[in-house]
Each structure stands twice: as structure tokens, then as C-alpha cells.
Motif scaffolding. Structure first.
Motif, PDB file in Angstrom:
ATOM      1  N   THR A  22       7.699  -7.603 -20.885  1.00  0.00           N
ATOM      2  CA  THR A  22       7.978  -7.229 -19.506  1.00  0.00           C
ATOM      3  C   THR A  22       8.146  -8.465 -18.642  1.00  0.00           C
ATOM      4  N   THR A  26      11.507  -9.480 -16.745  1.00  0.00           N
ATOM      5  CA  THR A  26      11.487  -9.540 -15.284  1.00  0.00           C
ATOM      6  C   THR A  26      12.010 -10.888 -14.806  1.00  0.00           C
ATOM      7  N   GLY A  56      11.910  -6.948  -6.215  1.00  0.00           N
ATOM      8  CA  GLY A  56      10.544  -6.944  -6.741  1.00  0.00           C
ATOM      9  C   GLY A  56       9.783  -5.707  -6.332  1.00  0.00           C
ATOM     10  N   LEU A  59      10.779  -2.914  -8.504  1.00  0.00           N
ATOM     11  CA  LEU A  59      10.280  -3.085  -9.872  1.00  0.00           C
ATOM     12  C   LEU A  59       8.806  -2.714  -9.950  1.00  0.00           C
ATOM     13  N   VAL A  69       4.875  -7.436 -14.069  1.00  0.00           N
ATOM     14  CA  VAL A  69       6.080  -7.399 -13.230  1.00  0.00           C
ATOM     15  C   VAL A  69       5.795  -8.058 -11.881  1.00  0.00           C
ATOM     16  N   VAL A  73       7.278 -11.545 -10.186  1.00  0.00           N
ATOM     17  CA  VAL A  73       7.955 -11.512  -8.880  1.00  0.00           C
ATOM     18  C   VAL A  73       7.293 -12.514  -7.941  1.00  0.00           C
TER      19      VAL A  73
END
Lengths: 411, 735
Positions: A22, A26, A56, A59, A69, A73
Motif C-alpha cells: 500500500t 501510494t 490524500g 485515499l 496510506v 501522504v
């Protein structure tokens, strides 16, 4: 941006497994967001920040449980800010002195105080953690905050005169920095497992639970350095990833014993060290980890066995947990636990007054409070739980901890 | 060169095909039945909320997750509403993950019509998934899809793979869980081919009638009652053509599946794929609506659960302890008691001392004080005033319950109905603003297709004439009338009479749990049957599907008359074939012909052997010109000549006995001229090794208890029999 919505869908559908994958995806996505953002003439950093923030936020909303995530960000926001400061400083200096002056010079000039230019540049540019405890100890006090804010204010006015060059440079350097971040995520296993020999000693017994790639690499590394030790693997119900880990360890010639989760307390007295992976490390040093971990941590504490958590820096989350057992948890389908075909008669709502008598709960994560963790091993070395907040300050800007704040106010 | 090319394309056919052909799905956004009346008069079933998300969202989310690239959405009733919903939702946008095309047809009245219509559009290019818009699933498709493709390659007659799910074979479970009947399927255990399908199976009868050929043609088969039909199929494009060819096929299961299984002529095959851990279910009636809602709340359908399923721009519900789902902007008074497994949508306000349990409450509802809600499904923008009691009901959008109203279990309140003060709506009643159509006809749905709730207000208001107030509305609700109020405040709506099933059947499909007394009745019935057929479980059909001789024999008894006729017809056919054989047809061809005759007449091997022998004897009669001395010689010749044929058909002792019995029968009835030479012929047969000693001795022992008249031939061959018995003894002594 089609790839953004594609990624959001994947997150929503829980199609991406594991925080490493992830985090990496990302970062790649945000890199493309940055490269696709059209740069305005003024206040380019703000434009980039807004773009990344907007993406972000979506997400994070797509899968609030996957903290990696949000971490990435925030890291990217931090990167943009850092790069903005240094590049605007460049332009500032470039106007004043010469077009060709490089970062090292301007950092030195702007910083004013007597400092080795190379050391400051290394701190500010490549590691991006100017205020870390390490750098503070190594290089002496760095005039980070005040000088930067002032220079940011200055440079905003000045940069207008030299927009296009700065714009390109800013975008370019941000993308470079994100590439470094992706590299860091990729290399985290190596960086962590390099430290394995310092922690695993000859003839020790190591206990782990479930399957973590970081733990696996850590154990492999120790084995490669010819340490001979035994590994106990708790199977990690209900997904039984421990079975997979045991197979993998045996292939590398590690002496492995598989035990049930419920046998942990019985076995813990024979164990020298517990090494586990984590889903996320919170700012207070608490750990979000696969279910069963809290029980293991308590057993380790009872028998004074060191409880070591290994995790890449992308798992460091700058948030403090609130009600993590519920809010930072995901309840999966009960079909992992019981077979629907076998129990379908117990799921009978037509009888018994309409209230189901059988409830099946299948949480994914456990929260291990910081006082149960003896040591964190990240790619930068070993840390105490109480030291986590400081480590986090190195990676994230305090201004961007709450991603949502801006957008809610704008709504 | 050409050969090379051919080989190459065959090898790379599959991966290429997979890469080139986007996975298509046909989604039927209409279920072509009336089970959700009266709600479906105003809104299509696929848009009804299931735990606050329209059903079609679950289906579409599943289709995306299994990698479907093109969806053909077939709308019929309320097509405008479906199209509008899809257009406004994120599904219609380019980044949804697939392309969605709506196909609209206002004159389709069944799934069959829909598929015929789609075939006419010529859009399906390869294998496709057939699903209705009310199916909830989280299973993975890759394995089954691959298996389907492999089977297609081997056998192009494979047209469909049906998904089935195992469930507990409790006789009550089907009823209590999903409100549907038990299904019985016969499946080939090796190939998983579906051989028999019965969706109205009644396990209480403890017997099943199967076609004999099913047992004759298959080495083994499982009869299973523990399967649920998932109503998801992988179909080959041929399915559409079959529907086109058989224009009377309407129902997907009842006509299509059964039709294919029973008509051997087409030779099309259906296979099953059993899913184990994943969840699949179809909202077929109010009871399954209730069950599936609860399954979703209990997260069996993960990741299609309320806190994960993307619901557009609405505030996401969050899961809290004890399975309580709450949107962040819900306003609850501190004294509200929320029980386990409840979902509350955003913007809802609940007043003091109210309690909610096992229920789903939609968005923007206002619920007053001292209200109790148990097991209810309350949709959006509902107003419930103080002191109402609701249990096990469905309350649609915009309904207004005035102070003190009570809903008894099983009540359905359709859109914008109002219930007056202190009114009790009796159990299982359905209330709608629309009057009940006078006759139940499947066309009705279409007539109402484009009506929307805005238009309906006037007739309903007209119906509350003061005259109605005097009606005794609670006690007699057989005729349509308004639900009204005491004290001048009026309610609005028609009470529908229960459907054709009759009032007693209402509890079956209702959203309310089955009443205790009905359950008791059910169990009592079950128990009685267990008593009467003490070992019922063994002699009946066990759930894993062993078939027992009992049901087989019943089958034979039933068709006895027909069966006799068949055999004599068969004998005649064999005779004709045999005559042709004498004309010089090769022996293998005769064997083949007789074998195919045996198959088509469905007779046993023994009967076949008898018939062949009979033909041989008859040919001897013709050859002998009916003089006795010639007869024996001709018989010996005939046996000699067709020895190969006889030994082909007579392979074991049973068949040999059948031949002797047949011969005996013939000697007594049709060909009396053989009677005197019975034992000589028997001897000849023994000599030529057509019949073994064992068979003759067995024949004798079988005849031992028979009537004197039947023993004529035994006596005649006494000498031969005696010699036979002694012969082996001598052999033994020799050794």
C-alpha cells in the motif's frame, strides 16, 4: 485522474494487501499526481500541497484502517514543504549572488550561524529530517524553524520574478525526493535486517506470531550470518499465516516449531526474545498488529521476555490512537472462522423471534499498548517506545498531521 | 504451412481469447415477479435499499471486483428510474472500472424474454455472467471461469456453469432462512455435471422420482438437498440462442435448466461449481430480505458491508462495538437504547427513551420519544411520532406514523403511507398509496412501470372520503380501504388483500420471524414422519445423496404397463434387425444396431439377450419349413451361425437364465413346434457354449418350486440335467 480513482477503488475493495504494498503504491500514485499537477505562476508549493492533500484525503477515506496510506501522504506533504523551502532559498540566493550557487552555499548563507555547509545540506536535503535527535547531537543546534519561516516569507515575494525556473526545479526536486522515499520503502527490509545480528544471539529461541515479511527477512539475515537459533511460530488464527512462515523458514534451513496461539503462554518461558511485525506504529508507541498480539505481549511481559517490534518507517503513524480496538480495526467476514455451509442453520433468523443467536466476530487487528513493547527496530535503528514521538517528528511536518482539516473548512 | 498455423492457433487460442475478449455480464435489473409488491409498484426492486444501500450497488460492486469489464444492464419495469440512478451514481462514470450499457425493453415479461431481447441486440461476444440485480456475493470467479473455459474447450456442448453453495440440510433451514423451497440436484461427482434439478422439492415426502436413464447412464451420481442455488451463472453465448429457439422458455431455472436437462436431443450440458467459504445469496422475497440484511450486518458479505461499501457522497457509516453501525451525524438522545446489530443512517434523529434493536434505519428519519423498534427496516425520511411500536416491519421512504401507532409483525408500509393516531396495523398487512390491481397478472407491473410517486397522490387522497371513516377498518381488511384514525387525524393508504397464496401462507415470505405455533406445527410434522418411517433417514434420501432401492422400485411399479409394451415392441425391432442380418449385414453392425435399440427402448441387458435368442429361434423355424427333423437341424444351424452374436449379448448367468426362460416361454406359447425338442436344443446350446452349466442348474433350481405345469420342460430335460450334474463329479474324481 483515472489512476487515482482506480487506486481508490482498489483500496475500497480491500484489494491491496499489506502496508508495504500500500505504501509503495501510494507513493507512486502521489508521484504521478505531482508530475501531473499544472504549476501556477505564484505560490507553486501551495498548489502542489493542495493537489496532494485533495488526493490524500480521498485515499485515506477509501480505507481509513490502512494507516500506511495516510503516512505516505503526510510524508509527501512534508517533502514538498522541505523542497519548497530549499528551492526557494536557492532562487533567493541565486538572485542575490549567482545563478550557479548550489544548495550548500545558500543553506550556509541563509542559516547565518557558523556551521559546516556540507553537514547542513546533508541534513536538509538527503535525509529530510533536519530536526532529528541524531542530527542535533551530531551537528549541534540547527536554526531550522525561525530561519525557514522567514525565508519562506521572503522567497514568496522574490520567487515571482523567477517563477518558471523555480517551478520546474521545485517539481523536479519533489519528484526526486518521492523517488528517494520509494527507494526507502523498498530498502526497508534490508536496512532492518542488517541489524539482526545485533539482536539475535547464538542458541537463542525466538518466538513470532503470524507472518510478517519484515520478521522473515530479519530472521533470514541472522541465519545468513551463521547464527544458529530456533524459531517458534504461533500459527496466527484465523488466517494461519504462521503455517506459511514456518514453511518459508524451513526452506532456509531454520529450525522451526509451530505452536497454536493458545499455547503461547505455555511456551513463553522457554523463549529468549519475541520478534513480531506490525501493521502500524502509533505516535505514542502503541502498535496496531495482527490479532493475538496483545495476548503475546502480555505473556512476554509476565515472563520478562523482550518484546521486539520490527517495522519499516512507512508504518510510523503520526497520530495518537483513540479507541484503537474499535476505530482502527477491521472486522472481516466470519467465514474465516466457521464454514457458512455448516453453520447456516445457526444463522436462522426466521425462528427464535428474529434475533440471531449466534454472533461471530473476526477482528483483524490488536492494539498493543506502548508499555508492553521493549524495543522498536526500524530502518534507522532501535528505538524505545517513549522515543517514538521524536522519530515521528523527523518524518512529518506538524502542520500536516490532520489532512482533512483544510478541506472541511473550505467546504 | 497451413498445418503449422493451425497448430499454433490452437495452442495459443485460450490466452489470446482471454486477453482479447472482455469479460461481459448481463445484469437483469428486474426479477419478473410480484413478491415485492406493493413496493415495486413505485420503485424497481433493484433500487430498494439493503442496509441503506440499493441492492444493485452490491451486485455492481461484485461485478467490478471479479474483473467484469462490460455490463449490460437490462431494465424493464421502472427503466427510467434505474437509468437515472446509474447515470447519477459513480457507476456510470468512466473510472468505475467497467463500462455499463443499459438495455431497455418495455415488453419483456420474463427472464426468457429479456435474454431473447439481448440476443437480438447482438452485443454478447463470448462467455458472460448472468446475474440478477438483487444478488449479493463476495466470491471469486477466477477458478470457476477457468474451469468453464477448459470444459468448453473439451466439449463445446457445455453451455452453463451454475454456482451452488452448501448450506445445512435442515429441512426447515431453507424456509426459515430464505423463505424458498428446498432444491434437489443430481450431480455427477466427478465431472460436476448437473443431471437433475428440482426447485420445488418436498423433503417430507421422502421419495423422489428420477428418470431411469439417469441411473442407467451414469456410473455414479450425488443427489443433494444441501445446496443453495446462488442464481449466478457463467453462460456461453449459446444460451441466448437456445432461448431464441425455445420461445416458450420464460423462467431461467424452471424452463431453461429443466428443459435442457430433460431434453436429451440438444445434448447441451450444464455444470455446477460449488463455492465454500464465500457468501452468495439472492433477495427473493421479504424473508430473504430480512435474512440477507442480517448476514450483511454480521459481515458475511465482507467487503460488501455498510462501512466499506462505497456509497457515493453520503457520510460513511462506522462500525462500533456489538455490530452497531452509525453514521457520524446521527443525533441520539442520551437515553436512547441501541441494541446489537443495528444500522443507523446519517441525519437521523432519535428521541428520548426510545429503543432500537436488530433494525436498520435509513437516512434523515425523525423518530420521537418512547418509540420501540425491533427487527424493522425503516428506509429514508420516515417520521415516527412519539410512542409508536414497530416490530418486524418494512417501512418505506416518506412514511408518517402518527402518535401511538403500532405495527404488528410482518407489516409492509409502502411509500408515503400515513398511519393515524393509535391505529394498529394488523400483522402481515401491506399498505400502499396505490390501490391494489383488481387481478393479479404479471402485465400489471408494466402498466405501472412509469408511474411515479408524485402522480399518485391525488387518487389516494380522494379515497379518504368521510364515509370511509365509519368503516371498521381493523377487523375486516379483506377489501381495499384506507387506514384511518381516531380523533379526526387521517391516515392515507390502501390495505392490500393478501396475494393469491392466501392469508395462511403470508407468514412464509414475510419479514417477520415464523410464529412459534407454525414452527411447532412444522416440527411436529417432521417428528411424526420420523416416527412413522422409523429409519426414515436411511431409506429416504440422505443429504449427501445416496439413492435407495425403494424409490427405484416405485419408479418401476409406476411405469409397469408402459414398460411391458416397450419390451414387446423392442423384441419386434430386434427381430427385424436380425432378419436383415441374415440378409448379409456385418455382425458388428448388427451388434451396434441392437445395442442402440436397447438404449432407446431402455431395456435391460437380460431382456435384450432374450430378444436376440428369440430372433434366432424364429429364423430357425422359417428355415426348417416346419418339419420336426428339419427343425432340430435348422436350429442347430441357426445357433451355429449366430453364435458370435449370441455370445456378445449373453455375457453372464442372469442373461443365460433369461434366455432359457424365454425359450421355455416360446415353446409353450408362440412356437409350440419346439416343445418336443426342448432338451435337445438345450443340449446344443450347452455344447456350443452359449449357455453354461451354472445357468442350467440355476434354472432348474428356480423351477423346483413352480407349478407342475411349469415343470414340463424340466422333466423333459431330466436326463440331460442328470448327466450335467454327474459330469462335474466325475471330473472331480478324475482329479
Amino acid at each position: 485522474m483515472p489512476d487515482v480513482s482506480d487506486f481508490i477503488l482498489k483500496l475500497q475493495r480491500r484489494r491491496i494487501e499489506g502496508s508495504h504494498a500500500t505504501a509503495r503504491q501510494t507513493a507512486e500514485l502521489l508521484r504521478s499526481v505531482v508530475s501531473q499537477t499544472r504549476m501556477p505562476y505564484t505560490n507553486q508549493a501551495a498548489a502542489l500541497l493542495d493537489a496532494v492533500r485533495a488526493v490524500g484525503e480521498q485515499l485515506i477515506a477509501a480505507n481509513p484502517v490502512e494507516l500506511a496510506v495516510g503516512n505516505i501522504v503526510r510524508r509527501v506533504l512534508h517533502i514538498i514543504r522541505e523542497e519548497d523551502l530549499s528551492s526557494s532559498a536557492v532562487s533567493f540566493e541565486g538572485l542575490m549572488i549567482s545563478e550557479k550557487s548550489d544548495d550548500e552555499d545558500d543553506a550556509d548563507h541563509k542559516g547565518g550561524p557558523v556551521l559546516s555547509a556540507a553537514a547542513v545540506a546533508a541534513a536538509a536535503r538527503s535525509t529530510l529530517r533536519p530536526r532529528s535527535l541524531q542530527t542535533l547531537l551530531e551537528d549541534g543546534p540547527l536554526p531550522a524553524a525561525p530561519s525557514k519561516s522567514s525565508s519562506a516569507g521572503d522567497s514568496e515575494g522574490k520567487s515571482k520574478s523567477d517563477k518558471s525556473a523555480v517551478g520546474k526545479r521545485l517539481k523536479h526536486s519533489v519528484i526526486e525526493a518521492i523517488n528517494l522515499l520509494i527507494e526507502e520503502i523498498d530498502d526497508c527490509y534490508e536496512d532492518i535486517s542488517e541489524q539482526a545480528v545485533e539482536h539475535i544471539h547464538q542458541n537463542e529461541v525466538i518466538l513470532t506470531l503470524g507472518r510478517s515479511k519484515t520478521v522473515k527477512e530479519f530472521l533470514y539475515a541472522a541465519k545468513q550470518k551463521n547464527r544458529s537459533f530456533r524459531v517458534f511460530v504461533a500459527e496466527g488464527a484465523p488466517r494461519y499465516q504462521g503455517h506459511v512462515l514456518a514453511k518459508e523458514l524451513i526452506q532456509k534451513g531454520l529450525e522451526t516449531t509451530v505452536i497454536t496461539d493458545s499455547a503461547i503462554f505455555a511456551m513463553i518461558s522457554r523463549v529468549n526474545m519475541v520478534i513480531v511485525g506490525a501493521h502500524a506504529i502509533m505516535a505514542n508507541g502503541g502498535v496496531i498488529a495482527p490479532v493475538g498480539m496483545n495476548m503475546l505481549a502480555l505473556a512476554a511481559q509476565r515472563h520478562a521476555v523482550p518484546f521486539v517490534v520490527v517495522a519499516g518507517s512507512h508504518k510510523l503513524c503520526p497520530l495518537y490512537p483513540h479507541n484503537p480496538e474499535v476505530l482502527l480495526n477491521e472486522l472481516k467476514s466470519p467465514s474465516d472462522l466457521i464454514d457458512f455451509g455448516e453453520f447456516s442453520d445457526c444463522m436462522d433468523f426466521g425462528a427464535h423471534g428474529g434475533a440471531p443467536l449466534m454472533h461471530v466476530v473476526n477482528p483483524t487487528f490488536d492494539y498493543v499498548p506502548p508499555n508492553l513493547v521493549s524495543l522498536f527496530i526500524t530502518d534507522t535503528g532501535g528505538h524505545n517506545a517513549a522515543h517514538m514521538y521524536k522519530l515521528i517528528a523527523d518524518y512529518y511536518s506538524a502542520d500536516y498531521l490532520v489532512i482533512k482539516r483544510k478541506s472541511t473548512s473550505s467546504n | 504451412m497451413a498445418q503449422k498455423k493451425g497448430g499454433k492457433s490452437a495452442a495459443s487460442d485460450d490466452p489470446e481469447e482471454l486477453a482479447r475478449m472482455p469479460l461481459q455480464a448481463v445484469l437483469l435489473a428486474d426479477t419478473f415477479n410480484l413478491k415485492f409488491r406493493p413496493i415495486t409498484l413505485e420503485r424497481p426492486k433493484v433500487l430498494l435499499p439493503l442496509v441503506n444501500t440499493p441492492m444493485i450497488d452490491y451486485t455492481l460492486a461484485w461485478l467490478v471486483s471479479v474483473g467484469v469489464e462490460e455490463v449490460f444492464l437490462f431494465c424493464c419495469a421502472h427503466a427510467e428510474q434505474v437509468k437515472e440512478y446509474i447515470g447519477n451514481s459513480h457507476w456510470g462514470q468512466s473510472h468505475a472500472g467497467f463500462s455499463i450499457t443499459t438495455i431497455e425493453s418495455n415488453f419483456s415479461m420474463s427472464a426468457g424474454d429479456a435474454l431473447r431481447f439481448i440476443e437480438g441486440k447482438n452485443v454478447i461476444r463470448g462467455d458472460f455472467i448472468l446475474i440478477t440485480g438483487d444478488t449479493i456475493s463476495n466470491m471469486s470467479l477466477t477458478e470457476a471461469l477457468q474451469a468453464h473455459k477448459d470444459r468448453r474447450k473439451k466439449d463445446p456442448d457445455t453451455v452453463m456453469t451454475m454456482f451452488v453453495k452448501r448450506s445445512k440440510p435442515m429441512p426447515l433451514t431453507h424456509q426459515t432462512r430464505l423463505g424458498n423451497d428446498e432444491i434437489m440436484m443430481a450431480i455427477d461427482p466427478e465431472t460436476k455435471q448437473l443431471l437433475y434439478y428440482e426447485d420445488r422439492f418436498d423433503s417430507s415426502k421422502r421419495a423422489v422420482t428420477l428418470d431411469k436413464s439417469l441411473l442407467a447412464d451414469n456410473a455414479s451420481l450425488y443427489l443433494r438437498t444441501d445446496l443453495e442455488d446462488c442464481c449466478i451463472d457463467i453462460c456461453s453465448p449459446e444460451v441466448l440462442t437456445i432461448f431464441l429457439d425455445n420461445f416458450d422458455y420464460q423462467h431461467l431455472r424452471r424452463h431453461f435448466v429443466k428443459g435442457l436437462l430433460h431434453d436429451d436431443i440438444m445434448g447441451k450440458k450444464i455444470y455446477t461449481h460449488e463455492i465454500d467459504s464465500s457468501y452468495t445469496a439472492r433477495v427473493d422475497n421479504y424473508r430473504s430480505y430480512d435474512t440477507i440484511s442480517k448476514d450483511i450486518i454480521q459481515r458475511w458479505s465482507f467487503p460488501l458491508v455498510p462501512d466499506v461499501l462505497y456509497a457515493g457522497n453520503r457520510a460513511q457509516m462506522r462500525l462500533q462495538r456489538e455490530g452497531i453501525y452509525k453514521a457520524p451525524d446521527v443525533t441520539l438522545s442520551p437515553s436512547v437504547r441501541i441494541g446489537a446489530f443495528t444500522a443507523i443512517g446519517s441525519g437521523t434523529i432519535i428521541g428520548e427513551n426510545s429503543s432500537v434493536s436488530n433494525s436498520v434505519i435509513g437516512e434523515l428519519c425523525t423518530i420521537g420519544r418512547n418509540v420501540s423498534i425491533d427487527g424493522c427496516y425503516i428506509w429514508d425520511s420516515v417520521t415516527i411520532e412519539d410512542g409508536c411500536r414497530l416490530s418486524h416491519s418494512i417501512v418505506c421512504d416518506g412514511v408518517h406514523l402518527h402518535t401511538g401507532a403500532t405495527l404488528e409483525p410482518g407489516v409492509i408500509l409502502s411509500f408515503k403511507v400515513e398511519v393515524g393516531q393509535n391505529i394498529t396495523v394488523p400483522a402481515y398487512s401491506k399498505v400502499s398509496l396505490l390501490p391494489q390491481p383488481s387481478k393479479q397478472d404479471s402485465d400489471e407491473e408494466l402498466e405501472y412501470a412509469d408511474t411515479n410517486s408524485g402522480v399518485i397522490d391525488s387518487p389516494s387522497i380522494a379515497s379518504i372520503s368521510p364515509a370511509n371513516i365509519e368503516h371498521d377498518h381493523v377487523s375486516s381488511f379483506d377489501t381495499e380501504q384506507s387506514v384511518l384514525l381516531e380523533g379526526g387525524l387521517s391516515g392515507v393508504g390502501y390495505i392490500w388483500t393478501s396475494c393469491e397464496t392466501g392469508n395462511e401462507e403470508e407468514w412464509r415470505y414475510s419479514v417477520a420471524p415464523i410464529p412459534v405455533e407454525k414452527l411447532k406445527e412444522f416440527y411436529a410434522k417432521m417428528f411424526d414422519e420420523d416416527e412413522s418411517s422409523s429409519d426414515g433417514e436411511q431409506t429416504g434420501i440422505t443429504h449427501s445423496g445416496e439413492l435407495i432401492s425403494e424409490s427405484k422400485s416405485t419408479d418401476f411399479d409406476d411405469s409397469d404397463g408402459e414398460y411391458k409394451g416397450d419390451v414387446s415392441k423392442f423384441e419386434k425391432e430386434v427381430e427385424e434387425t436380425f432378419e436383415r442380418a441374415l440378409g448379409g449385414v456385418a455382425e458388428e453392425n448388427v451388434q451396434l444396431e441392437i445395442n442402440s435399440l436397447r438404449m432407446s427402448f431402455n431395456v435391460t441387458h437380460a431382456e435384450c439377450a432374450g430378444a436376440v435368442f428369440q430372433s434366432v429361434i424364429k429364423s430357425a423355424i422359417i428355415a426348417s419349413n416346419s418339419s420336426k427333423s428339419n427343425l432340430l437341424k435348422a436350429t442347430i444351424d441357426a445357433i451355429e451361425r449366430s453364435k458370435g452374436l449370441l455370445s456378445y449379448f449373453i455375457t453372464n448367468v442372469d442373461e443365460e437364465i433369461e434366455v432359457i426362460l424365454k425359450f421355455e416361454e416360446m415353446c409353450m406359447e408362440i412356437t409350440r413346434e419346439f416343445a418336443p425338442i426342448f432338451s435337445s436344443v438345450l443340449h446344443q446350446l450347452y455344447d456350443k457354449e452359449v449357455i453354461t452349466e451354472d445357468a442350467i442348474l440355476k434354472w432348474e433350481s428356480e423351477k423346483a418350486d413352480a407349478d407342475e405345469s411349469d415343470k414340463v420342460f424340466v422333466k423333459q430335460s431330466e436326463a440331460f440335467l442328470k448327466w450335467l450334474k454327474e459330469a462335474p463329479e466325475e471330473d472331480d474324481e478324475d482329479e
